[in-house]
Design an enzyme around this catalytic site. Structure first.
Site, mmCIF file in Angstrom:
data_model
loop_
_atom_site.group_PDB
_atom_site.id
_atom_site.type_symbol
_atom_site.label_atom_id
_atom_site.label_comp_id
_atom_site.label_asym_id
_atom_site.label_seq_id
_atom_site.Cartn_x
_atom_site.Cartn_y
_atom_site.Cartn_z
ATOM 1 N N ARG A 1 9.646 -32.869 11.020
ATOM 2 C CA ARG A 1 8.557 -32.580 11.962
ATOM 3 C C ARG A 1 7.836 -31.278 11.595
ATOM 4 O O ARG A 1 6.644 -31.116 11.881
ATOM 5 C CB ARG A 1 9.081 -32.511 13.397
ATOM 6 N N HIS A 2 8.535 -30.372 10.949
ATOM 7 C CA HIS A 2 7.910 -29.103 10.569
ATOM 8 C C HIS A 2 6.895 -29.313 9.444
ATOM 9 O O HIS A 2 5.882 -28.607 9.377
ATOM 10 C CB HIS A 2 8.976 -28.087 10.155
ATOM 11 N N ASP B 1 0.874 -1.171 0.000
ATOM 12 C CA ASP B 1 0.000 0.000 0.000
ATOM 13 C C ASP B 1 0.916 1.226 0.000
ATOM 14 O O ASP B 1 2.134 1.111 -0.228
ATOM 15 C CB ASP B 1 -0.978 -0.026 1.191
ATOM 16 N N HIS B 2 0.346 2.410 0.254
ATOM 17 C CA HIS B 2 1.151 3.635 0.243
ATOM 18 C C HIS B 2 2.243 3.602 1.313
ATOM 19 O O HIS B 2 3.348 4.070 1.101
ATOM 20 C CB HIS B 2 0.246 4.848 0.459
ATOM 21 N N CYS C 1 3.222 -3.280 3.976
ATOM 22 C CA CYS C 1 2.340 -2.176 4.371
ATOM 23 C C CYS C 1 3.080 -1.423 5.482
ATOM 24 O O CYS C 1 4.291 -1.586 5.641
ATOM 25 C CB CYS C 1 0.955 -2.657 4.763
ATOM 26 N N GLY C 2 2.375 -0.625 6.240
ATOM 27 C CA GLY C 2 3.069 0.163 7.262
ATOM 28 C C GLY C 2 3.716 -0.714 8.322
ATOM 29 O O GLY C 2 4.878 -0.519 8.695
ATOM 30 N N THR C 3 2.954 -1.675 8.812
ATOM 31 C CA THR C 3 3.446 -2.570 9.862
ATOM 32 C C THR C 3 3.705 -3.994 9.381
ATOM 33 O O THR C 3 4.351 -4.763 10.090
ATOM 34 C CB THR C 3 2.392 -2.676 10.983
ATOM 35 N N GLY D 1 -1.434 -5.807 8.398
ATOM 36 C CA GLY D 1 -2.601 -5.886 7.511
ATOM 37 C C GLY D 1 -2.348 -6.841 6.353
ATOM 38 O O GLY D 1 -3.201 -7.678 6.022
ATOM 39 N N HIS E 1 11.108 -23.338 9.465
ATOM 40 C CA HIS E 1 10.092 -24.046 10.253
ATOM 41 C C HIS E 1 8.682 -23.975 9.659
ATOM 42 O O HIS E 1 7.884 -24.879 9.886
ATOM 43 C CB HIS E 1 10.053 -23.475 11.684
HETATM 44 C C1 RB5 Z 1 -1.878 2.488 6.664
HETATM 45 O O1 RB5 Z 1 -1.998 3.660 7.382
HETATM 46 C C2 RB5 Z 1 -1.595 1.322 7.591
HETATM 47 O O2 RB5 Z 1 -2.678 1.106 8.437
HETATM 48 C C3 RB5 Z 1 -1.275 0.068 6.790
HETATM 49 O O3 RB5 Z 1 -0.202 0.318 5.975
HETATM 50 C C4 RB5 Z 1 -0.893 -1.166 7.585
HETATM 51 O O4 RB5 Z 1 0.107 -0.895 8.500
HETATM 52 C C5 RB5 Z 1 -1.999 -1.939 8.168
HETATM 53 O O5 RB5 Z 1 -1.795 -2.991 8.782
#
Ligand code: RB5
Length: 146
Positions: A132-133, A8-9, A65-67, A70, A98
């Site tokens: 096993r994995h 995403d952005h 994505c940001g984290t 998502g 694993h």
């Molecule tokens: C976008 O603001 C952010 O929510 C998305 O990139 C992501 O981190 C969601 O999990």
């Protein structure tokens, strides 16, 4: 090997760096977007790349994505996908050894981008240990009948 990528952005900048790295390494890359840094919705792009892996049009997927959270939630909705949200070189390696992860998800806003590229390198070259994995991975897939 063909790698499906998407972001995403918030993951766009890191995805561009990953794409450049993969192409320099001689890998084939299929980019499912987004193609600009304007605000957008990660499920729209993540699902396309994850489906490409599930349908065997790509060998692996890398979603940003940001984290990374998502994208991992989205990818793991697709039958046959084992998406791993990794936050270090160690988790990237273990997700292959694993879990036989076929999709790597990364957080473009939380990772040092240099480390993220090292994680990609490790993730692509690390084999699955099987044994096993494999039994455990098969139990995961029995949950969705594949
Ligand atoms: C976008 O603001 C952010 O929510 C998305 O990139 C992501 O981190 C969601 O999990």
């Amino acid at each position: 090997m063909t790698i499906a990528i998407a972001s995403d952005h918030a993951g766009f900048e890191l995805k561009v760096k990953i794409k450049t790295y993969l192409e320099q390494t001689g890998l084939s890359v299929e980019d499912f977007g987004t193609f600009k840094a304007d605000s957008t919705d990660y499920p729209d792009y993540g699902v396309l790349a994850a489906r490409a892996v599930a349908n065997k049009k790509a060998d692996r997927g890398i979603l940003v994505c940001g984290t990374g959270i998502g994208m991992s939630i989205v990818a793991n909705k697709i039958k046959g996908i084992r998406a791993a949200l990794c936050t270090s070189k160690e988790t990237a390696e273990l997700s292959r050894r694993h879990n036989d992860a076929n999709v790597l998800t990364l957080g473009g806003r939380i990772l040092d981008h240099h480390v993220a590229l090292e994680m990609v390198e490790i993730w692509l070259k690390t084999p699955f240990e099987g044994d096993r994995h494999l039994r455990r991975v098969n139990k995961i897939h029995e949950l969705t009948g594949c």
